[in-house]
Design a protein around this motif. Sequence first.
Motif, mmCIF file in Angstrom:
data_model
loop_
_atom_site.group_PDB
_atom_site.id
_atom_site.type_symbol
_atom_site.label_atom_id
_atom_site.label_comp_id
_atom_site.label_asym_id
_atom_site.label_seq_id
_atom_site.Cartn_x
_atom_site.Cartn_y
_atom_site.Cartn_z
ATOM 1 N N VAL A 1 0.872 -1.166 0.000
ATOM 2 C CA VAL A 1 0.000 0.000 0.000
ATOM 3 C C VAL A 1 0.917 1.226 0.000
ATOM 4 O O VAL A 1 1.723 1.401 0.913
ATOM 5 C CB VAL A 1 -0.906 0.013 1.254
ATOM 6 N N VAL A 2 0.790 2.051 -1.048
ATOM 7 C CA VAL A 2 1.700 3.195 -1.209
ATOM 8 C C VAL A 2 0.984 4.473 -0.804
ATOM 9 O O VAL A 2 -0.129 4.741 -1.279
ATOM 10 C CB VAL A 2 2.176 3.310 -2.676
ATOM 11 N N VAL A 3 1.629 5.243 0.065
ATOM 12 C CA VAL A 3 1.084 6.551 0.454
ATOM 13 C C VAL A 3 2.139 7.616 0.238
ATOM 14 O O VAL A 3 3.330 7.387 0.463
ATOM 15 C CB VAL A 3 0.602 6.581 1.931
ATOM 16 N N GLY A 4 1.701 8.782 -0.174
ATOM 17 C CA GLY A 4 2.623 9.870 -0.500
ATOM 18 C C GLY A 4 2.869 10.793 0.681
ATOM 19 O O GLY A 4 2.222 10.712 1.725
ATOM 20 N N GLY A 5 3.843 11.662 0.467
ATOM 21 C CA GLY A 5 4.105 12.763 1.383
ATOM 22 C C GLY A 5 4.117 14.005 0.519
ATOM 23 O O GLY A 5 3.146 14.758 0.453
ATOM 24 N N THR A 6 5.199 14.187 -0.222
ATOM 25 C CA THR A 6 5.244 15.194 -1.282
ATOM 26 C C THR A 6 4.471 14.640 -2.479
ATOM 27 O O THR A 6 3.972 13.513 -2.439
ATOM 28 C CB THR A 6 6.697 15.445 -1.723
ATOM 29 N N LYS A 7 4.392 15.450 -3.546
ATOM 30 C CA LYS A 7 3.697 15.015 -4.764
ATOM 31 C C LYS A 7 4.307 13.688 -5.242
ATOM 32 O O LYS A 7 5.528 13.556 -5.301
ATOM 33 C CB LYS A 7 3.912 16.082 -5.836
ATOM 34 N N VAL A 8 3.457 12.731 -5.572
ATOM 35 C CA VAL A 8 3.995 11.426 -5.984
ATOM 36 C C VAL A 8 4.331 11.448 -7.478
ATOM 37 O O VAL A 8 3.718 12.179 -8.243
ATOM 38 C CB VAL A 8 3.003 10.268 -5.668
ATOM 39 N N PRO A 9 5.310 10.620 -7.927
ATOM 40 C CA PRO A 9 5.628 10.559 -9.357
ATOM 41 C C PRO A 9 4.415 10.093 -10.157
ATOM 42 O O PRO A 9 3.712 9.163 -9.740
ATOM 43 C CB PRO A 9 6.762 9.520 -9.437
ATOM 44 N N GLY A 10 4.176 10.724 -11.305
ATOM 45 C CA GLY A 10 3.030 10.361 -12.144
ATOM 46 C C GLY A 10 3.059 8.903 -12.562
ATOM 47 O O GLY A 10 2.009 8.282 -12.744
ATOM 48 N N GLU A 11 4.255 8.351 -12.690
ATOM 49 C CA GLU A 11 4.401 6.944 -13.099
ATOM 50 C C GLU A 11 3.640 5.996 -12.169
ATOM 51 O O GLU A 11 3.188 4.930 -12.586
ATOM 52 C CB GLU A 11 5.905 6.577 -13.093
ATOM 53 N N LEU A 12 3.513 6.420 -10.901
ATOM 54 C CA LEU A 12 2.893 5.533 -9.911
ATOM 55 C C LEU A 12 1.458 5.160 -10.289
ATOM 56 O O LEU A 12 1.022 4.029 -10.058
ATOM 57 C CB LEU A 12 2.933 6.210 -8.530
ATOM 58 N N PHE A 13 0.736 6.102 -10.897
ATOM 59 C CA PHE A 13 -0.667 5.829 -11.254
ATOM 60 C C PHE A 13 -0.754 4.681 -12.261
ATOM 61 O O PHE A 13 -1.684 3.882 -12.226
ATOM 62 C CB PHE A 13 -1.331 7.094 -11.813
ATOM 63 N N GLY A 14 0.223 4.609 -13.177
ATOM 64 C CA GLY A 14 0.225 3.542 -14.170
ATOM 65 C C GLY A 14 0.776 2.232 -13.613
ATOM 66 O O GLY A 14 0.346 1.145 -14.003
ATOM 67 N N LEU A 15 1.726 2.349 -12.708
ATOM 68 C CA LEU A 15 2.363 1.162 -12.122
ATOM 69 C C LEU A 15 1.420 0.448 -11.148
ATOM 70 O O LEU A 15 1.457 -0.779 -11.009
ATOM 71 C CB LEU A 15 3.638 1.620 -11.400
ATOM 72 N N ALA A 16 0.579 1.244 -10.479
ATOM 73 C CA ALA A 16 -0.312 0.663 -9.456
ATOM 74 C C ALA A 16 -1.360 -0.240 -10.107
ATOM 75 O O ALA A 16 -1.870 0.046 -11.186
ATOM 76 C CB ALA A 16 -1.009 1.779 -8.679
ATOM 77 N N ASP A 17 -1.670 -1.334 -9.431
ATOM 78 C CA ASP A 17 -2.773 -2.190 -9.869
ATOM 79 C C ASP A 17 -4.109 -1.572 -9.483
ATOM 80 O O ASP A 17 -5.112 -1.773 -10.167
ATOM 81 C CB ASP A 17 -2.638 -3.577 -9.213
ATOM 82 N N TYR A 18 -4.104 -0.826 -8.371
ATOM 83 C CA TYR A 18 -5.329 -0.185 -7.894
ATOM 84 C C TYR A 18 -4.977 1.217 -7.394
ATOM 85 O O TYR A 18 -4.109 1.365 -6.523
ATOM 86 C CB TYR A 18 -5.949 -0.982 -6.732
ATOM 87 N N ASN A 19 -5.635 2.231 -7.961
ATOM 88 C CA ASN A 19 -5.545 3.594 -7.432
ATOM 89 C C ASN A 19 -6.835 3.823 -6.646
ATOM 90 O O ASN A 19 -7.925 3.883 -7.221
ATOM 91 C CB ASN A 19 -5.416 4.603 -8.574
ATOM 92 N N ILE A 20 -6.682 3.907 -5.332
ATOM 93 C CA ILE A 20 -7.837 3.847 -4.429
ATOM 94 C C ILE A 20 -7.955 5.149 -3.634
ATOM 95 O O ILE A 20 -6.982 5.609 -3.025
ATOM 96 C CB ILE A 20 -7.665 2.663 -3.443
ATOM 97 N N ALA A 21 -9.174 5.699 -3.628
ATOM 98 C CA ALA A 21 -9.447 6.915 -2.851
ATOM 99 C C ALA A 21 -10.307 6.584 -1.641
ATOM 100 O O ALA A 21 -11.229 5.775 -1.730
ATOM 101 C CB ALA A 21 -10.189 7.924 -3.723
ATOM 102 N N VAL A 22 -9.973 7.228 -0.536
ATOM 103 C CA VAL A 22 -10.837 7.176 0.651
ATOM 104 C C VAL A 22 -11.566 8.518 0.663
ATOM 105 O O VAL A 22 -11.138 9.484 1.307
ATOM 106 C CB VAL A 22 -10.008 6.930 1.928
ATOM 107 N N GLY A 23 -12.589 8.605 -0.137
ATOM 108 C CA GLY A 23 -13.214 9.903 -0.447
ATOM 109 C C GLY A 23 -12.351 10.614 -1.477
ATOM 110 O O GLY A 23 -11.134 10.387 -1.537
#
Length: 181
Positions: free
Chosen positions: A112-134
């Motif tokens: 489970v990946v969580v950011g601090g500063t702005k995350v690299p855009g590549e992460l959205f494509g690399l992730a199997d699931y981009n999940i929002a809690v709201g």
Amino acid sequence: MTDDPDLKVSVLRLGHRVDRDKRMTSHLGLTARAFGADQVILSGDDDPTPIETWRSVTSRFGGEFECSYESRPMRWLRSFSKSGGIIVHLTMYGKPWNENIDNIPSEGNVVVVVGGTKVPGELFGLADYNIAVGNQPHSEVAALAVFLNSYLGSQGPEKFSGGSVSVIPSEDGKVLVTNDD
Ligand code: SAM
């Protein structure tokens, strides 16, 4: 480990900044542990303080919880993905957690990946699931707690055996027992 021996859940903290994030990152790792993750991986500034806190709490309050530092987290994630690991990225821009959590496998290696500063855009494509809690901005600690509780369920005291102390739930105040060796 999680109660399920076939599932290992890690939390990767991206972009830790030693001057701004000490407390938030410490709380993130403690939340990962308390809500059932097996491992936390720190990246960003190489700051020993959060890792010392996580190890100290684990030794005192028990359980098996691995803590480490990764200097090249995106390379680590690419390799994790290639070896069959599942990447869940918590982001306010993702799909609603409550409608998608059942699609996430409940066995294998999950990070489970969580950011601090702005995350690299590549992460959205690399992730199997981009999940929002709201779909509103809030805290990585809140997002992680809600996600892990939904994904893993409640954690019982058996998860936290082997520490030097145990908390006895009480209505009257602090009850802490010292465990024998
Ligand atoms: N300042 C950074 C920026 O603007 O890009 C991000 C700050 S945000 C507090 C840090 C992390 O919290 C995000 O990378 C994400 O992992 C998590 N987060 C915040 N809001 C979220 C939400 N609604 N759903 C899921 N994760 C969230």
